[in-house]
Write a protein that holds these residues in place. Sequence first.
Motif, PDB file in Angstrom:
ATOM      1  N   SER A 144       4.471  -0.457  -3.955  1.00  0.00           N
ATOM      2  CA  SER A 144       3.959  -1.789  -4.515  1.00  0.00           C
ATOM      3  C   SER A 144       2.544  -2.162  -4.282  1.00  0.00           C
ATOM      4  O   SER A 144       1.863  -3.048  -4.785  1.00  0.00           O
ATOM      5  N   LEU A 145       1.900  -1.318  -3.612  1.00  0.00           N
ATOM      6  CA  LEU A 145       0.713  -1.117  -2.922  1.00  0.00           C
ATOM      7  C   LEU A 145      -0.446  -0.179  -3.882  1.00  0.00           C
ATOM      8  O   LEU A 145      -0.083   0.803  -4.345  1.00  0.00           O
ATOM      9  N   PRO A 146      -1.535  -0.574  -4.213  1.00  0.00           N
ATOM     10  CA  PRO A 146      -2.584   0.104  -4.788  1.00  0.00           C
ATOM     11  C   PRO A 146      -2.691   1.585  -4.162  1.00  0.00           C
ATOM     12  O   PRO A 146      -2.757   1.800  -3.124  1.00  0.00           O
ATOM     13  N   GLN A 147      -2.526   2.487  -5.078  1.00  0.00           N
ATOM     14  CA  GLN A 147      -2.721   3.981  -4.676  1.00  0.00           C
ATOM     15  C   GLN A 147      -1.631   4.280  -3.413  1.00  0.00           C
ATOM     16  O   GLN A 147      -1.942   5.159  -2.682  1.00  0.00           O
ATOM     17  N   ASP A 148      -0.343   3.612  -3.315  1.00  0.00           N
ATOM     18  CA  ASP A 148       0.632   3.682  -2.394  1.00  0.00           C
ATOM     19  C   ASP A 148       0.280   3.498  -1.122  1.00  0.00           C
ATOM     20  O   ASP A 148       0.773   3.696  -0.106  1.00  0.00           O
ATOM     21  N   GLY A 149      -0.995   2.880  -0.810  1.00  0.00           N
ATOM     22  CA  GLY A 149      -1.191   2.168   0.406  1.00  0.00           C
ATOM     23  C   GLY A 149      -2.218   2.925   0.958  1.00  0.00           C
ATOM     24  O   GLY A 149      -2.970   4.000   0.610  1.00  0.00           O
ATOM     25  N   VAL A 150      -2.976   2.404   2.395  1.00  0.00           N
ATOM     26  CA  VAL A 150      -3.970   3.040   3.054  1.00  0.00           C
ATOM     27  C   VAL A 150      -3.784   4.500   3.379  1.00  0.00           C
ATOM     28  O   VAL A 150      -4.824   5.351   3.172  1.00  0.00           O
ATOM     29  N   PHE A 151      -2.735   4.696   3.961  1.00  0.00           N
ATOM     30  CA  PHE A 151      -2.393   6.242   4.483  1.00  0.00           C
ATOM     31  C   PHE A 151      -2.034   7.080   3.075  1.00  0.00           C
ATOM     32  O   PHE A 151      -2.854   8.353   3.345  1.00  0.00           O
ATOM     33  N   SER A 152      -1.681   6.626   1.988  1.00  0.00           N
ATOM     34  CA  SER A 152      -1.716   7.517   1.077  1.00  0.00           C
ATOM     35  C   SER A 152      -2.823   7.776   0.406  1.00  0.00           C
ATOM     36  O   SER A 152      -3.192   8.897  -0.158  1.00  0.00           O
ATOM     37  N   GLN A 153      -3.791   6.742   0.233  1.00  0.00           N
ATOM     38  CA  GLN A 153      -5.030   6.889  -0.105  1.00  0.00           C
ATOM     39  C   GLN A 153      -6.026   8.033   0.803  1.00  0.00           C
ATOM     40  O   GLN A 153      -6.715   9.000   0.070  1.00  0.00           O
ATOM     41  N   ILE A 154      -5.811   8.079   2.082  1.00  0.00           N
ATOM     42  CA  ILE A 154      -6.560   8.966   2.782  1.00  0.00           C
ATOM     43  C   ILE A 154      -5.949  10.503   2.591  1.00  0.00           C
ATOM     44  O   ILE A 154      -6.529  11.479   2.427  1.00  0.00           O
ATOM     45  N   MET A 155      -4.630  10.377   2.625  1.00  0.00           N
ATOM     46  CA  MET A 155      -3.975  11.792   2.243  1.00  0.00           C
ATOM     47  C   MET A 155      -4.333  12.484   1.229  1.00  0.00           C
ATOM     48  O   MET A 155      -4.679  13.370   0.883  1.00  0.00           O
ATOM     49  N   ARG A 156      -4.236  11.333  -0.088  1.00  0.00           N
ATOM     50  CA  ARG A 156      -4.681  12.013  -1.390  1.00  0.00           C
ATOM     51  C   ARG A 156      -5.931  12.750  -1.442  1.00  0.00           C
ATOM     52  O   ARG A 156      -6.130  13.667  -2.122  1.00  0.00           O
ATOM     53  N   GLN A 157      -7.087  11.765  -0.954  1.00  0.00           N
ATOM     54  CA  GLN A 157      -8.366  12.260  -0.792  1.00  0.00           C
ATOM     55  C   GLN A 157      -8.474  13.621  -0.154  1.00  0.00           C
ATOM     56  O   GLN A 157      -9.489  14.615  -0.728  1.00  0.00           O
ATOM     57  N   ALA A 158      -7.857  13.811   0.817  1.00  0.00           N
ATOM     58  CA  ALA A 158      -8.146  15.100   1.725  1.00  0.00           C
ATOM     59  C   ALA A 158      -7.400  16.162   1.117  1.00  0.00           C
ATOM     60  O   ALA A 158      -8.175  17.040   0.814  1.00  0.00           O
ATOM     61  N   PHE A 159      -6.508  16.002   0.330  1.00  0.00           N
ATOM     62  CA  PHE A 159      -5.665  17.109  -0.370  1.00  0.00           C
ATOM     63  C   PHE A 159      -6.412  17.402  -1.578  1.00  0.00           C
ATOM     64  O   PHE A 159      -6.701  18.615  -2.082  1.00  0.00           O
TER      65      PHE A 159
END
Length: 254
Positions: A38-53
């Motif tokens: 329900s959060l933009p880009q699946d939330g803060v942890f997901s945002q960090i994870m996606r950018q690193a990958f």
Amino acid sequence: MRRLLFLVFAWALGSPDARAETTLELVTGEWPPYVSQSLPQDGVFSQIMRQAFQRAGYQVHITYLSWLQDEAQIRAGKAVAAFPYRPTPERQKEFDFSPPLMRTSSYLFYYKPNMPHPPQAFQSLDDLRGYRIAIQLGYWYLPLFQQHKLNTLLTSDEVNALRQLQKGHLDLAPMALERGLYLIHTTLPAHEKEFGYLPAPLDKETPLSLMFSRSYPQVERIREDFARALEQMEKDGSLKAIYQRNFPEVTPPR
């Protein structure tokens, strides 16, 4: 000739362009504000994870399951990692962990109108024996509260604990800092300024990481690529920027 073709194929698999075409399967569960559909880009942890990958040259596909199903998926090698997880000795027997993407600590929240003089400067949990403290089954703090013989009352979830604080049925409720602030903001927005938390954390800053499978194809290389990209994000300030964008009210950033 066959050997030459094999070497070319192997080189292609290891090249950044080939990795960019690789989509990794990851699994998670609902735990806002760290991760949620329900959060933009699946939330803060997901945002960090996606950018690193992405920096490491990979695309990702996230599936939401229960936490038990998450562990089963990576145990079977059907997903490269589950997130976010705290490294524990028990988990490290089966899985490998990334460096922390973020850290969090738990604090005791209270409702100001019902507690005008909170125990701000308590020296030990023993000092809190006179307070009614919310708990939920399965949480890390249960043995700690039992050890100090605190007066605990079971609540169904953390939102219910906040409502019990508001009603005066409880005095204190432990929650991860970012989660407590998020739940107050989203479930009780008209009363947001009426809640506070004691300044002393209940625990040391706890790392939240990716919990990697040991049987997913080429997982060792993927894990190393991810760690290098995450280190770059820490050095260039990207980690801090993503955290502060999601939690501007939390100081200092974690």
